[in-house]
Design a protein around this motif. Structure first.
Motif, PDB file in Angstrom:
ATOM      1  N   ILE A  56       0.835  -1.202   0.000  1.00  0.00           N
ATOM      2  CA  ILE A  56       0.000   0.000   0.000  1.00  0.00           C
ATOM      3  C   ILE A  56       0.871   1.254   0.000  1.00  0.00           C
ATOM      4  O   ILE A  56       0.590   2.210  -0.711  1.00  0.00           O
ATOM      5  N   GLN A  57       1.932   1.240   0.799  1.00  0.00           N
ATOM      6  CA  GLN A  57       2.810   2.410   0.886  1.00  0.00           C
ATOM      7  C   GLN A  57       3.577   2.632  -0.409  1.00  0.00           C
ATOM      8  O   GLN A  57       3.890   3.772  -0.734  1.00  0.00           O
ATOM      9  N   GLY A  58       3.882   1.537  -1.097  1.00  0.00           N
ATOM     10  CA  GLY A  58       4.596   1.667  -2.366  1.00  0.00           C
ATOM     11  C   GLY A  58       3.763   2.476  -3.334  1.00  0.00           C
ATOM     12  O   GLY A  58       3.649   3.684  -3.249  1.00  0.00           O
ATOM     13  N   ASN A  59       3.148   1.801  -4.253  1.00  0.00           N
ATOM     14  CA  ASN A  59       2.287   2.506  -5.185  1.00  0.00           C
ATOM     15  C   ASN A  59       0.855   1.971  -5.141  1.00  0.00           C
ATOM     16  O   ASN A  59       0.046   2.315  -5.975  1.00  0.00           O
ATOM     17  N   GLY A  60       0.573   1.123  -4.168  1.00  0.00           N
ATOM     18  CA  GLY A  60      -0.775   0.581  -4.025  1.00  0.00           C
ATOM     19  C   GLY A  60      -1.199  -0.264  -5.213  1.00  0.00           C
ATOM     20  O   GLY A  60      -2.371  -0.287  -5.558  1.00  0.00           O
ATOM     21  N   GLU A  61      -0.236  -0.935  -5.824  1.00  0.00           N
ATOM     22  CA  GLU A  61      -0.525  -1.754  -6.998  1.00  0.00           C
ATOM     23  C   GLU A  61      -1.535  -2.848  -6.635  1.00  0.00           C
ATOM     24  O   GLU A  61      -1.316  -3.635  -5.714  1.00  0.00           O
ATOM     25  N   LEU A  62      -2.624  -2.882  -7.363  1.00  0.00           N
ATOM     26  CA  LEU A  62      -3.742  -3.769  -7.078  1.00  0.00           C
ATOM     27  C   LEU A  62      -3.326  -5.231  -6.986  1.00  0.00           C
ATOM     28  O   LEU A  62      -3.735  -5.938  -6.064  1.00  0.00           O
ATOM     29  N   ILE A  63      -2.507  -5.682  -7.893  1.00  0.00           N
ATOM     30  CA  ILE A  63      -2.091  -7.095  -7.911  1.00  0.00           C
ATOM     31  C   ILE A  63      -1.346  -7.449  -6.630  1.00  0.00           C
ATOM     32  O   ILE A  63      -1.599  -8.484  -6.023  1.00  0.00           O
ATOM     33  N   LYS A  64      -0.448  -6.573  -6.185  1.00  0.00           N
ATOM     34  CA  LYS A  64       0.316  -6.844  -4.961  1.00  0.00           C
ATOM     35  C   LYS A  64      -0.582  -6.807  -3.727  1.00  0.00           C
ATOM     36  O   LYS A  64      -0.404  -7.600  -2.811  1.00  0.00           O
ATOM     37  N   VAL A  65      -1.536  -5.905  -3.702  1.00  0.00           N
ATOM     38  CA  VAL A  65      -2.460  -5.805  -2.572  1.00  0.00           C
ATOM     39  C   VAL A  65      -3.323  -7.063  -2.508  1.00  0.00           C
ATOM     40  O   VAL A  65      -3.478  -7.669  -1.444  1.00  0.00           O
ATOM     41  N   ASN A  66      -3.879  -7.466  -3.648  1.00  0.00           N
ATOM     42  CA  ASN A  66      -4.705  -8.685  -3.700  1.00  0.00           C
ATOM     43  C   ASN A  66      -3.908  -9.918  -3.301  1.00  0.00           C
ATOM     44  O   ASN A  66      -4.401 -10.777  -2.562  1.00  0.00           O
ATOM     45  N   GLU A  67      -2.669 -10.014  -3.780  1.00  0.00           N
ATOM     46  CA  GLU A  67      -1.816 -11.163  -3.461  1.00  0.00           C
ATOM     47  C   GLU A  67      -1.500 -11.199  -1.965  1.00  0.00           C
ATOM     48  O   GLU A  67      -1.523 -12.258  -1.337  1.00  0.00           O
ATOM     49  N   ALA A  68      -1.231 -10.033  -1.390  1.00  0.00           N
ATOM     50  CA  ALA A  68      -0.938  -9.962   0.044  1.00  0.00           C
ATOM     51  C   ALA A  68      -2.165 -10.388   0.853  1.00  0.00           C
ATOM     52  O   ALA A  68      -2.041 -11.112   1.848  1.00  0.00           O
TER      53      ALA A  68
END
Length: 135
Positions: A56-68
């Motif tokens: 979230i702090q990075g760029n809030g990339e949807l794929i990374k948020v969903n994966e997390a």
């Protein structure tokens, strides 16, 4: 005609020999899941929540948020039953913020502000429960 009769049991035997390792793999996975201590499991869930925080702090990339969100859910699944058995009240308390966090993180359009609010709340509950186990 007699050859066909002995071939069928041979095929059944061969098939059962192929299936046996698969059955043992499932059993080994179940044993590994049971061996995960609650302490280690909580550490894993907290680490995955930290990964979500960084996404979230990075760029809030949807794929990374969903994966997390998915990884948090998987980590919790490993210890969920043990926590519920040991302390149903703490279990309920943790899940009041954990499940909304997981659900929000896995949405197609997650509300980042809501996730930011749930992260410290959930982490605190997990760490409090972990501390209570050490007493």
């Amino acid at each position: 005609m007699k050859r066909v009769y002995w071939m069928i049991p041979s095929l059944v035997l061969a098939f059962s020999m192929l299936i046996t390792p698969v059955i043992h793999q499932v059993s080994a996975a179940e044993i590994t899941e049971q061996d995960t201590s609650v302490q280690e499991g909580i550490d894993k869930v907290v680490a995955e929540i930290d990964t979500l925080q960084k996404a979230i702090q990075g760029n809030g990339e949807l794929i990374k948020v969903n994966e997390a969100g998915k990884k948090i859910d998987e980590a919790w699944d490993l210890i969920e039953e043990q926590v519920e058995e040991k302390n149903p009240e703490a279990y309920k308390n943790i899940e009041e913020s954990l499940y909304p966090l997981i659900g929000e993180a896995q949405k197609p359009s997650p509300d980042m502000k809501k996730i930011q609010k749930l992260i410290p709340e959930t982490t605190e509950k997990l760490k409090d429960y972990q501390a209570s186990l050490q007493q």
